[in-house]
Design a protein around this motif. Structure first.
Motif, PDB file in Angstrom:
ATOM      1  N   LYS A   3      43.988  57.237  53.198  1.00  0.00           N
ATOM      2  CA  LYS A   3      42.570  57.256  52.814  1.00  0.00           C
ATOM      3  C   LYS A   3      41.879  55.976  53.253  1.00  0.00           C
ATOM      4  O   LYS A   3      40.783  56.012  53.800  1.00  0.00           O
ATOM      5  CB  LYS A   3      42.432  57.456  51.311  1.00  0.00           C
ATOM      6  CG  LYS A   3      40.994  57.539  50.843  1.00  0.00           C
ATOM      7  CD  LYS A   3      40.931  57.715  49.348  1.00  0.00           C
ATOM      8  CE  LYS A   3      39.539  57.783  48.805  1.00  0.00           C
ATOM      9  NZ  LYS A   3      38.652  56.730  49.193  1.00  0.00           N
ATOM     10  N   GLU A  46      52.306  68.025  49.962  1.00  0.00           N
ATOM     11  CA  GLU A  46      51.912  68.873  48.844  1.00  0.00           C
ATOM     12  C   GLU A  46      52.086  68.126  47.521  1.00  0.00           C
ATOM     13  O   GLU A  46      53.117  67.512  47.269  1.00  0.00           O
ATOM     14  CB  GLU A  46      52.786  70.122  48.851  1.00  0.00           C
ATOM     15  CG  GLU A  46      52.377  71.175  47.879  1.00  0.00           C
ATOM     16  CD  GLU A  46      53.233  72.412  48.036  1.00  0.00           C
ATOM     17  OE1 GLU A  46      53.972  72.737  47.079  1.00  0.00           O
ATOM     18  OE2 GLU A  46      53.164  73.019  49.112  1.00  0.00           O
ATOM     19  N   GLY A  47      51.062  68.139  46.701  1.00  0.00           N
ATOM     20  CA  GLY A  47      51.120  67.485  45.396  1.00  0.00           C
ATOM     21  C   GLY A  47      50.786  66.001  45.421  1.00  0.00           C
ATOM     22  O   GLY A  47      50.904  65.330  44.396  1.00  0.00           O
ATOM     23  N   THR A  48      50.367  65.465  46.565  1.00  0.00           N
ATOM     24  CA  THR A  48      50.007  64.052  46.645  1.00  0.00           C
ATOM     25  C   THR A  48      48.500  63.891  46.501  1.00  0.00           C
ATOM     26  O   THR A  48      47.736  64.846  46.640  1.00  0.00           O
ATOM     27  CB  THR A  48      50.460  63.436  47.987  1.00  0.00           C
ATOM     28  OG1 THR A  48      49.826  64.146  49.053  1.00  0.00           O
ATOM     29  CG2 THR A  48      51.963  63.503  48.141  1.00  0.00           C
ATOM     30  N   LYS A  49      48.081  62.679  46.215  1.00  0.00           N
ATOM     31  CA  LYS A  49      46.660  62.411  45.992  1.00  0.00           C
ATOM     32  C   LYS A  49      45.813  62.639  47.236  1.00  0.00           C
ATOM     33  O   LYS A  49      44.655  63.031  47.126  1.00  0.00           O
ATOM     34  CB  LYS A  49      46.470  60.975  45.497  1.00  0.00           C
ATOM     35  CG  LYS A  49      46.943  60.761  44.089  1.00  0.00           C
ATOM     36  CD  LYS A  49      46.630  59.371  43.625  1.00  0.00           C
ATOM     37  CE  LYS A  49      47.122  59.154  42.209  1.00  0.00           C
ATOM     38  NZ  LYS A  49      46.783  57.820  41.727  1.00  0.00           N
ATOM     39  N   ILE A  50      46.373  62.400  48.424  1.00  0.00           N
ATOM     40  CA  ILE A  50      45.588  62.576  49.647  1.00  0.00           C
ATOM     41  C   ILE A  50      45.184  64.035  49.830  1.00  0.00           C
ATOM     42  O   ILE A  50      44.127  64.329  50.379  1.00  0.00           O
ATOM     43  CB  ILE A  50      46.338  62.034  50.889  1.00  0.00           C
ATOM     44  CG1 ILE A  50      45.413  61.933  52.104  1.00  0.00           C
ATOM     45  CG2 ILE A  50      47.538  62.907  51.222  1.00  0.00           C
ATOM     46  CD1 ILE A  50      44.343  60.905  52.000  1.00  0.00           C
ATOM     47  N   GLU A  52      44.214  65.964  47.551  1.00  0.00           N
ATOM     48  CA  GLU A  52      43.137  66.249  46.611  1.00  0.00           C
ATOM     49  C   GLU A  52      41.807  65.669  47.081  1.00  0.00           C
ATOM     50  O   GLU A  52      40.801  65.816  46.403  1.00  0.00           O
ATOM     51  CB  GLU A  52      43.487  65.679  45.237  1.00  0.00           C
ATOM     52  CG  GLU A  52      44.732  66.291  44.630  1.00  0.00           C
ATOM     53  CD  GLU A  52      45.194  65.556  43.392  1.00  0.00           C
ATOM     54  OE1 GLU A  52      44.518  64.601  42.965  1.00  0.00           O
ATOM     55  OE2 GLU A  52      46.256  65.927  42.846  1.00  0.00           O
ATOM     56  N   THR A  53      41.797  65.015  48.236  1.00  0.00           N
ATOM     57  CA  THR A  53      40.580  64.405  48.760  1.00  0.00           C
ATOM     58  C   THR A  53      40.031  65.225  49.911  1.00  0.00           C
ATOM     59  O   THR A  53      40.647  66.192  50.369  1.00  0.00           O
ATOM     60  CB  THR A  53      40.859  62.972  49.262  1.00  0.00           C
ATOM     61  OG1 THR A  53      41.719  63.040  50.401  1.00  0.00           O
ATOM     62  CG2 THR A  53      41.486  62.115  48.177  1.00  0.00           C
ATOM     63  N   ALA A  56      42.129  65.822  53.336  1.00  0.00           N
ATOM     64  CA  ALA A  56      43.219  66.777  53.512  1.00  0.00           C
ATOM     65  C   ALA A  56      42.992  67.637  54.756  1.00  0.00           C
ATOM     66  O   ALA A  56      43.931  68.131  55.366  1.00  0.00           O
ATOM     67  CB  ALA A  56      43.340  67.662  52.280  1.00  0.00           C
TER      68      ALA A  56
END
Length: 61
Positions: A3, A46-50, A52-53, A56
């Motif tokens: 990010k 999958e399942g990481t914070k990146i 969710e932004t 992705a």
């Protein structure tokens, strides 16, 4: 780190300096997996914070 790297995408050069044993190779490997166009890396991130932004959508591009 992905990010932060993409937030500064307006710069021409990104210089990553850290002391020894600070994770430079690990971070470069992570970024290589994220941007690799020859593989589907969605399972790895999958399942990481990146994922969710808004960044992705940059995966495997």
């Amino acid at each position: 780190m992905i990010k932060e790297f993409l937030d500064d995408s307006g710069t021409w050069i990104s210089l990553i300096t850290r002391p020894r044993r600070f994770g430079k190779t690990l971070n470069m490997s992570m970024m290589a997996k994220f941007f690799d166009i020859t593989k589907d890396s969605k399972v790895i991130f999958e399942g990481t914070k990146i994922m969710e932004t808004e960044y992705a959508s940059y995966i495997n591009q």
